[in-house]
Design a protein around this motif. Structure first.
Motif, PDB file in Angstrom:
ATOM      1  N   UNK A  85      59.188  30.081 152.627  1.00 53.70           N
ATOM      2  CA  UNK A  85      58.596  29.307 151.555  1.00 53.70           C
ATOM      3  C   UNK A  85      58.730  27.829 151.602  1.00 53.70           C
ATOM      4  N   UNK A  86      59.774  27.400 152.202  1.00 53.75           N
ATOM      5  CA  UNK A  86      60.031  26.031 152.595  1.00 53.75           C
ATOM      6  C   UNK A  86      60.674  25.763 153.767  1.00 53.75           C
ATOM      7  N   UNK A  87      59.898  25.037 154.648  1.00 53.21           N
ATOM      8  CA  UNK A  87      60.539  25.058 156.313  1.00 53.21           C
ATOM      9  C   UNK A  87      60.340  23.569 156.703  1.00 53.21           C
ATOM     10  N   UNK A  88      61.061  22.603 156.148  1.00 54.77           N
ATOM     11  CA  UNK A  88      60.893  21.238 156.603  1.00 54.77           C
ATOM     12  C   UNK A  88      61.805  21.061 157.832  1.00 54.77           C
ATOM     13  N   UNK A  89      61.199  19.889 158.493  1.00 53.87           N
ATOM     14  CA  UNK A  89      61.910  19.488 159.669  1.00 53.87           C
ATOM     15  C   UNK A  89      63.644  19.035 159.158  1.00 53.87           C
ATOM     16  N   UNK A  90      64.420  19.411 160.246  1.00 55.59           N
ATOM     17  CA  UNK A  90      65.680  18.596 159.948  1.00 55.59           C
ATOM     18  C   UNK A  90      65.572  17.004 160.281  1.00 55.59           C
ATOM     19  N   UNK A  91      66.340  16.525 159.294  1.00 58.24           N
ATOM     20  CA  UNK A  91      66.106  14.763 159.552  1.00 58.24           C
ATOM     21  C   UNK A  91      67.019  14.172 158.298  1.00 58.24           C
ATOM     22  N   UNK A  92      67.313  12.719 158.619  1.00 55.17           N
ATOM     23  CA  UNK A  92      68.232  12.042 158.077  1.00 55.17           C
ATOM     24  C   UNK A  92      67.751  11.723 156.387  1.00 55.17           C
ATOM     25  N   UNK A  93      66.533  11.896 156.131  1.00 49.17           N
ATOM     26  CA  UNK A  93      65.969  11.578 154.994  1.00 49.17           C
ATOM     27  C   UNK A  93      65.870  10.107 154.723  1.00 49.17           C
ATOM     28  N   UNK A 137      64.380  26.030 154.455  1.00 53.68           N
ATOM     29  CA  UNK A 137      65.213  25.814 153.270  1.00 53.68           C
ATOM     30  C   UNK A 137      65.048  26.881 152.197  1.00 53.68           C
ATOM     31  N   UNK A 138      63.885  27.507 152.012  1.00 51.32           N
ATOM     32  CA  UNK A 138      63.756  28.850 151.365  1.00 51.32           C
ATOM     33  C   UNK A 138      63.032  29.703 151.955  1.00 51.32           C
ATOM     34  N   UNK A 139      63.522  31.084 151.960  1.00 47.54           N
ATOM     35  CA  UNK A 139      63.010  32.262 152.614  1.00 47.54           C
ATOM     36  C   UNK A 139      62.674  33.238 151.513  1.00 47.54           C
ATOM     37  N   UNK A 140      61.732  34.065 151.819  1.00 50.01           N
ATOM     38  CA  UNK A 140      61.442  35.221 150.757  1.00 50.01           C
ATOM     39  C   UNK A 140      61.479  36.517 151.761  1.00 50.01           C
TER      40      UNK A 140
END
Length: 304
Positions: free
Chosen positions: A83-91, A105-108
């Motif tokens: 549901x949410x799979x953003x790249x790892x990063x420092x923001x 970040x979110x998995x169903x």
């Protein structure tokens, strides 16, 4: 599973091989619950009809060998969807995005009972990322011999984390048990001082007492921990789960930041679990709300 307060809980549920018979199940619902290998033939003309010579619940291969059309075989399968799979990063950046240290970040996950699914999780801790640590200390009487060691432990933890990040804050709270019979004596004098036989009075028992909001001042933390007096209750298990839940839910009072959140739980005994409240006439589950009074005490532990 995400818990209140942004805590992440990973459940590893054992599957394991077990001998399963599909044949004894007389309905589709019972069949598919029995085991992931069980399938159901919903074709009304399946050999034997109501007096089926072959059972309608069996592995797919056996049903098809017995004459069930492939399109009539019911065998639901689980799935994993990101549901949410953003790249790892420092923001950071113009929008002030939060750092991403865990992916996805979110998995169903949809599962049949007993079915296994897998997915890959990646974690990258950012160097110098802010850390909030809350030190939750058991002050029941059995801890009296360990109290000085635990004072030092909190200070040592603070020093060690200071080597990992320059943005560190620490908070402090304590717990004993619900101030309700049969966990604690409710005689008024015993509630004020639960161990009158000692020369130094004991502190009143509480399911949770928030004593110090998250602060960057190590001296303030050390002084608050050393100022604590031991308390007491009647039974062996303690009310630690009550305290953990309030630490997670009372985010503004605790002062949690959008940072790495750590909870150090220091105790020498087991804790009461769901259902133990019936001994004190308490049957309502927690309502997932913060219930700290003006003194920082969990004021509704006798209700939930």
């Amino acid at each position: 599973m995400e818990l209140p307060g942004g805590l992440l809980l990973l459940l590893l549920l054992p599957g394991g091989a077990r001998a399963v018979s599909c044949e004894s199940h007389a309905s589709c619902a019972a069949c598919v619950r029995a085991h992931p290998s069980c399938a159901w033939c919903e074709d009304p003309g399946f050999p034997g009809g109501a007096e089926a010579a072959a059972p309608r619940c069996a592995p797919r291969e056996l049903l098809q060998l017995a004459g069930c059309p492939p399109q009539a075989v019911v065998q639901p399968q689980g799935s994993v969807r990101m549901l949410q799979d953003e790249e790892l990063g420092a923001g950071g950046g113009p929008g002030g995005a939060a750092p991403t240290q865990l992916r996805p970040q979110k998995v169903q996950v949809l599962l049949r009972p007993g079915e296994e699914q897998s997915f890959q999780v990646r974690f990258r801790r950012l160097q110098g990322h802010p850390v909030d640590l809350y030190y939750l200390l058991d002050l029941s009487y059995s801890m009296r011999d360990d109290l000085e060691h635990l004072h030092r432990l909190g200070t040592d933890l603070l020093a060690a984390l200071g080597n990992a990040t320059a943005s560190l804050r620490i908070g402090f709270g304590s717990f004993v048990d619900k101030p309700v019979l049969p966990y604690v004596s409710t005689v008024p004098s015993r509630l004020r001082n639960p161990c009158p036989e000692r020369e130094v009075p004991c502190a009143p028992p509480a399911a949770f007492r928030h004593l110090l909001s998250l602060t960057a001042d190590p001296q303030q933390f050390s002084a608050r921990v050393r100022a604590q007096r031991i308390s007491a209750n009647l039974d062996a298990p303690e009310g630690g789960f009550d305290a953990i839940l309030q630490v997670a839910l009372c985010q503004e009072l605790i002062g949690w930041r959008p940072a790495t959140r750590l909870l150090v739980f220091a105790s020498d005994d087991a804790f009461h679990t769901a259902g133990d409240g019936k001994l004190g006439g308490i049957v309502l589950p927690p309502d997932s709300r913060c219930h700290l009074d003006a003194q920082g005490v969990y004021a509704s532990s006798h209700l939930y």
